[in-house]
Design a protein around this motif. Structure first.
Motif, PDB file in Angstrom:
ATOM      1  N   ILE A  65     -15.957 -10.908   4.120  1.00 11.96           N
ATOM      2  CA  ILE A  65     -14.527 -10.622   4.004  1.00 11.96           C
ATOM      3  C   ILE A  65     -14.087  -9.897   5.265  1.00 11.96           C
ATOM      4  O   ILE A  65     -14.705  -8.894   5.654  1.00 11.96           O
ATOM      5  CB  ILE A  65     -14.221  -9.764   2.752  1.00 11.96           C
ATOM      6  N   ALA A  66     -13.053 -10.416   5.914  1.00 10.18           N
ATOM      7  CA  ALA A  66     -12.564  -9.802   7.156  1.00 10.18           C
ATOM      8  C   ALA A  66     -11.561  -8.704   6.812  1.00 10.18           C
ATOM      9  O   ALA A  66     -11.893  -7.522   6.804  1.00 10.18           O
ATOM     10  CB  ALA A  66     -11.952 -10.862   8.060  1.00 10.18           C
ATOM     11  N   LYS A  67     -10.343  -9.087   6.478  1.00 12.82           N
ATOM     12  CA  LYS A  67      -9.287  -8.111   6.179  1.00 12.82           C
ATOM     13  C   LYS A  67      -9.107  -7.941   4.670  1.00 12.82           C
ATOM     14  O   LYS A  67      -9.093  -8.912   3.907  1.00 12.82           O
ATOM     15  CB  LYS A  67      -7.949  -8.559   6.782  1.00 12.82           C
ATOM     16  N   LEU A  68      -8.941  -6.696   4.269  1.00 15.09           N
ATOM     17  CA  LEU A  68      -8.586  -6.338   2.902  1.00 15.09           C
ATOM     18  C   LEU A  68      -7.110  -5.952   2.942  1.00 15.09           C
ATOM     19  O   LEU A  68      -6.755  -4.892   3.467  1.00 15.09           O
ATOM     20  CB  LEU A  68      -9.447  -5.178   2.412  1.00 15.09           C
ATOM     21  N   GLU A 103      -0.731   3.619   6.921  1.00 15.35           N
ATOM     22  CA  GLU A 103       0.017   3.779   8.167  1.00 15.35           C
ATOM     23  C   GLU A 103      -0.246   5.130   8.827  1.00 15.35           C
ATOM     24  O   GLU A 103      -0.433   5.215  10.040  1.00 15.35           O
ATOM     25  CB  GLU A 103       1.522   3.649   7.889  1.00 15.35           C
ATOM     26  N   SER A 104      -0.270   6.192   8.026  1.00 13.00           N
ATOM     27  CA  SER A 104      -0.260   7.553   8.592  1.00 13.00           C
ATOM     28  C   SER A 104      -1.531   8.366   8.377  1.00 13.00           C
ATOM     29  O   SER A 104      -1.748   9.367   9.060  1.00 13.00           O
ATOM     30  CB  SER A 104       0.906   8.341   7.970  1.00 13.00           C
ATOM     31  N   GLY A 105      -2.352   7.950   7.400  1.00 16.91           N
ATOM     32  CA  GLY A 105      -3.511   8.764   7.049  1.00 16.91           C
ATOM     33  C   GLY A 105      -3.156   9.914   6.118  1.00 16.91           C
ATOM     34  O   GLY A 105      -4.005  10.728   5.765  1.00 16.91           O
ATOM     35  N   LYS A 143      -9.735   7.876   9.401  1.00 17.93           N
ATOM     36  CA  LYS A 143      -8.726   6.809   9.516  1.00 17.93           C
ATOM     37  C   LYS A 143      -9.295   5.621  10.302  1.00 17.93           C
ATOM     38  O   LYS A 143      -8.992   4.458  10.001  1.00 17.93           O
ATOM     39  CB  LYS A 143      -7.461   7.335  10.191  1.00 17.93           C
ATOM     40  N   ALA A 144     -10.141   5.906  11.284  1.00 17.05           N
ATOM     41  CA  ALA A 144     -10.736   4.835  12.090  1.00 17.05           C
ATOM     42  C   ALA A 144     -11.609   3.911  11.235  1.00 17.05           C
ATOM     43  O   ALA A 144     -11.805   2.739  11.573  1.00 17.05           O
ATOM     44  CB  ALA A 144     -11.566   5.444  13.223  1.00 17.05           C
ATOM     45  N   GLN A 145     -12.125   4.441  10.127  1.00 18.32           N
ATOM     46  CA  GLN A 145     -12.980   3.633   9.243  1.00 18.32           C
ATOM     47  C   GLN A 145     -12.182   2.721   8.312  1.00 18.32           C
ATOM     48  O   GLN A 145     -12.761   1.962   7.548  1.00 18.32           O
ATOM     49  CB  GLN A 145     -13.880   4.549   8.423  1.00 18.32           C
ATOM     50  N   LEU A 146     -10.865   2.812   8.395  1.00 13.70           N
ATOM     51  CA  LEU A 146     -10.008   1.978   7.552  1.00 13.70           C
ATOM     52  C   LEU A 146      -9.506   0.735   8.293  1.00 13.70           C
ATOM     53  O   LEU A 146      -8.565   0.082   7.853  1.00 13.70           O
ATOM     54  CB  LEU A 146      -8.812   2.799   7.048  1.00 13.70           C
ATOM     55  N   LYS A 147     -10.145   0.405   9.404  1.00 18.17           N
ATOM     56  CA  LYS A 147      -9.646  -0.683  10.253  1.00 18.17           C
ATOM     57  C   LYS A 147      -9.685  -2.042   9.543  1.00 18.17           C
ATOM     58  O   LYS A 147      -8.962  -2.962   9.937  1.00 18.17           O
ATOM     59  CB  LYS A 147     -10.413  -0.745  11.573  1.00 18.17           C
TER      60      LYS A 147
END
Length: 498
Positions: free
Chosen positions: A285-288, A303-305, A364-368
């Motif tokens: 799975i690429a994008k969730l 968007e903001s964290g 937040k970087a881990q939510l890419k």
């Protein structure tokens, strides 16, 4: 390697899967999470040849490692049977450049059936495994669909009682009729004068009430949950993402290891978290893609964290997504803060006390892999109308939110990756909203069940049994209470004196 479970807020206690299912919510208020996400053991070529039931076993045996093969296969066989009106359980339908994963073919025509058909069997098996003598009291808050699916699953199941709280003015007429007509001597349905978040908070408070726990135990009862906070709800939801990918591969729609995107209409975050777990098991799975309605707390978070529930609660035509406290997000927060229970507990404390928390840039970087967006009421109606006029396929209001967000994602990114959209409810469950979107003038004067017949006609689809059986069903449950009266209602139902 066996999977054990601990709380997102303290990892001092390790539980087996059956113990975590029975308890529902951790004693410290946290949610149970696996100590690791197991990798799929079968190749996609092997999985492609399996039925839904066989796929369920291959996925669930990895998470529920203290269940024997016989126990788990017995639970699966009882869950995924003639209650579903399609042999494949979760069919994929191609329409307008996406594959809609139809998760609404169970007894109550919503995706909650996929997990709540099996949860009662997992729970009773867990009780036997752990020599539990008390009756299990399922305590659940619903924004519309969980309630009926849980009631249908647990009705007249020996050794259980079930109490469902729902926002009296926050569900569709069909959803309410499904719940208040539910038969079963062990069932109790209560409308609250409040919204879903208040119902959910009230349920959590009862779970964490030590005095109430003692009173229940003395009377031969103990609480457990059928909400998606229960790990026994989450694990079965992982299955259909594995199954969907395997079927796309089997049918030549994707090549070996080709990634897909998944779009999920999201409220409490459990359904998209299951897709995240599937991804971490090895499904490409690429994008969730996390789709919100006007209660866009999750969109703002991605968007903001900053997760901030301090905002107006909006009643929409996609009521199962009318949620400002997305409980299952805590499982993701725990993971992206490095499984740090103390850090996660601080975030949740801030949410409780201040109504918000801010994650770090590193988190937040881990939510890419996630993409969030939302659709307003007008956009939801437009999507239902557009898809129907282009293809003849009729979406319910929640699936329409996801479908509309997918169009926005395609426009933003020009990403043409094969995409699966979780279709979470039958359009028959939200008939008035759906028909109003298709032609507001033509259908305005029709009754709810006249609209059902018309929807069947224009969509060329049979009316589900779940709708037919409530046409003339009498109301069995008529209790309405204030939020603060919820514990009193539970005790009265169980015959516990104040």
């Amino acid at each position: 390697m066996s999977v054990l479970y601990s709380s997102t807020r303290s990892d001092s206690k390790k539980l087996t899967a059956s113990q975590a299912i029975l308890q529902g919510l951790a004693e410290d208020g946290g949610l149970f999470v696996p100590d690791h996400i197991p990798a799929l053991e079968k190749s996609m070529e092997e999985l492609a040849k399996l039925s839904y039931q066989e796929t369920a076993y291959e996925v669930m045996k990895l998470f529920l490692s203290d269940f024997t093969e016989e126990e788990l296969k017995n639970c699966i066989a009882k869950a995924y049977d003639q209650k579903f009106d399609t042999e494949e359980i979760a069919p994929l339908v191609y329409a307008d450049d996406a594959y809609y994963l139809e998760l609404f073919h169970g007894a109550t025509i919503a995706f909650k059936d996929m997990a709540l058909s099996i949860l009662p069997h997992l729970m009773i098996t867990s009780a036997r495994k752990n020599q539990i003598k008390n009756d299990i009291v399922i305590l659940t808050a619903t924004s519309g669909d969980t309630g009926k699916a849980a009631l249908a699953g647990f009705a007249d199941v020996e050794g259980t009682r079930i109490v469902v709280f729902y926002p009296k003015h926050g569900v569709s007429p069909i959803q309410e009729k499904q719940m208040v007509t539910q038969k079963g001597a062990n069932t109790c349905v209560v409308g609250i004068e409040g919204n879903f978040d208040q119902a959910q908070t009230g349920v959590k408070q009862m779970f964490n009430d030590a005095q109430l726990k003692e009173q229940l135990d003395a009377a031969g009862f103990q609480f457990s949950s059928a909400n998606s906070i229960n790990i026994g709800r989450l694990v079965p939801q992982v299955v259909y993402y594995v199954y969907a990918y395997a079927k796309l591969f089997e049918n030549g729609k994707i090549q070996k290891d080709e990634p897909i995107n998944v779009v999920v209409p999201t409220g409490n975050f459990g359904n998209i978290l299951a897709a995240f777990y599937a991804k971490n098991m090895g499904v490409p799975i690429a994008k969730l893609i996390c789709a919100s309605n006007e209660n866009k707390v999750l969109y703002d978070f991605f968007e903001s964290g900053c997760y901030d529930r301090n905002r107006d609660f909006i009643l929409t035509n996609s009521p199962s997504m009318d949620i400002l406290i997305s409980s299952n997000l805590e499982r993701l927060i725990y993971r992206i803060c490095g499984n740090d229970t103390a850090a996660n507990a601080e975030f949740m404390k801030s949410l409780s006390e201040n109504g918000k928390y801010q994650i770090t840039d590193e988190m937040k970087a881990q939510l890419k892999d996630f993409y969030g967006n939302y659709t307003d009421e007008a956009g939801t109606k437009q999507e239902i109308r557009d898809v129907y006029e282009k293809t003849g396929y009729i979406l319910d209001t929640h699936t329409a939110v996801a479908s509309s967000v997918y169009r926005k994602y395609r426009k933003d990114t020009d990403d043409k990756t094969v995409t699966v959209i979780a279709s979470t409810a039958s359009p028959f469950k939200f008939t008035r909203s759906v028909m109003d979107a298709i032609d507001s003038e033509k259908y305005a004067s029709m009754s709810d069940f006249e609209l059902v017949d018309e929807l069947s006609k224009i969509g060329n689809v049979a009316i589900p049994n779940a709708i037919e059986e409530i046409r003339t069903a009498p109301v069995v449950h008529d209790i309405v209470c204030e939020v603060e009266e919820m514990p009193k209602v539970v005790k009265k139902f169980l015959g516990i004196n104040e």
